[in-house]
Design a protein around this motif. Structure first.
Motif, mmCIF file in Angstrom:
data_model
loop_
_atom_site.group_PDB
_atom_site.id
_atom_site.type_symbol
_atom_site.label_atom_id
_atom_site.label_comp_id
_atom_site.label_asym_id
_atom_site.label_seq_id
_atom_site.Cartn_x
_atom_site.Cartn_y
_atom_site.Cartn_z
ATOM 1 N N LYS A 61 -59.110 8.047 23.115
ATOM 2 C CA LYS A 61 -59.906 6.863 22.770
ATOM 3 C C LYS A 61 -59.864 6.517 21.290
ATOM 4 O O LYS A 61 -60.163 5.395 20.924
ATOM 5 N N ALA A 62 -59.477 7.446 20.426
ATOM 6 C CA ALA A 62 -59.456 7.132 18.999
ATOM 7 C C ALA A 62 -58.543 8.084 18.245
ATOM 8 O O ALA A 62 -58.373 9.235 18.626
ATOM 9 N N LEU A 63 -57.976 7.561 17.178
ATOM 10 C CA LEU A 63 -57.174 8.326 16.233
ATOM 11 C C LEU A 63 -57.841 8.169 14.877
ATOM 12 O O LEU A 63 -58.113 7.051 14.450
ATOM 13 N N HIS A 64 -58.130 9.284 14.218
ATOM 14 C CA HIS A 64 -58.773 9.250 12.899
ATOM 15 C C HIS A 64 -57.804 9.825 11.866
ATOM 16 O O HIS A 64 -57.262 10.912 12.060
ATOM 17 N N ILE A 65 -57.615 9.091 10.787
ATOM 18 C CA ILE A 65 -56.760 9.546 9.689
ATOM 19 C C ILE A 65 -57.606 9.552 8.429
ATOM 20 O O ILE A 65 -58.101 8.513 8.014
ATOM 21 N N THR A 66 -57.777 10.722 7.829
ATOM 22 C CA THR A 66 -58.564 10.837 6.600
ATOM 23 C C THR A 66 -57.605 10.826 5.419
ATOM 24 O O THR A 66 -56.712 11.664 5.322
ATOM 25 N N LEU A 67 -57.789 9.853 4.527
ATOM 26 C CA LEU A 67 -56.865 9.654 3.416
ATOM 27 C C LEU A 67 -57.423 10.074 2.064
ATOM 28 O O LEU A 67 -56.698 10.094 1.079
ATOM 29 N N LYS A 68 -58.714 10.399 2.021
ATOM 30 C CA LYS A 68 -59.307 10.819 0.751
ATOM 31 C C LYS A 68 -60.383 11.858 1.014
ATOM 32 O O LYS A 68 -61.136 11.745 1.973
ATOM 33 N N GLU A 69 -60.439 12.855 0.153
ATOM 34 C CA GLU A 69 -61.488 13.862 0.248
ATOM 35 C C GLU A 69 -62.815 13.201 -0.132
ATOM 36 O O GLU A 69 -62.996 12.767 -1.272
ATOM 37 N N THR A 70 -63.709 13.093 0.844
ATOM 38 C CA THR A 70 -64.989 12.431 0.592
ATOM 39 C C THR A 70 -66.084 13.427 0.245
ATOM 40 O O THR A 70 -67.112 13.052 -0.292
#
Length: 108
Positions: A61-70
Motif C-alpha cells: 500500500k505504500a513505499l516510504h523513502i527517507t532522504l534526510k536524517e530528521t
C-alpha cells in the motif's frame, strides 16, 4: 538499490507481496507490526526504504523513502532515485526538507 528497482516496486503498489518477492529485487525479509493487531505490516529491505502492506492479505500500500536524517538515528536512503518522480527535483532540494518522502500510489 537501483532506481529501476524503485520503479519496479512502485509498479507493485496494490499487488500482493508474493508477486513482488518473485522479482528478487531484495532478499526476503520478515514482516513487522507497528503494534500487535495492526492493520498494516511493513518491511525495511534497505536503510531509508520502507514498504507498508495490508496485514490481512499482504498487498503493498505504500513505499516510504527517507532522504534526510530528521532525528538522530534516522536511516537515510542512499541509493539512486527514480528519475520519473524527480525530473525537476534533486537530492539536494530534498535534503532541505525535514520530512520523509512518502510515495502512496503516485501522490506525494
Amino acid at each position: 538499490m537501483k532506481k529501476d528497482d524503485i520503479d519496479k516496486i512502485v509498479g507493485f503498489l496494490g499487488r500482493p507481496y508474493a508477486e513482488l518477492a518473485a522479482e528478487n529485487i531484495f532478499p526476503e525479509v520478515e514482516f513487522s507490526e507497528i503494534y500487535p493487531g495492526s492493520e498494516s505490516v511493513y518491511i525495511l529491505p534497505e536503510e531509508g526504504l520502507g514498504l507498508d502492506f495490508l496485514a490481512e492479505n499482504k498487498v503493498l500500500k505504500a513505499l516510504h523513502i527517507t532522504l534526510k536524517e530528521t532525528y538522530e538515528g534516522t536511516s537515510v536512503y542512499k541509493g539512486e532515485l527514480p528519475e520519473i518522480f524527480f525530473r525537476e527535483w534533486t537530492r539536494r532540494w530534498f535534503s532541505t526538507c525535514s520530512v520523509s518522502l512518502s510515495l502512496l500510489g503516485l501522490r506525494f
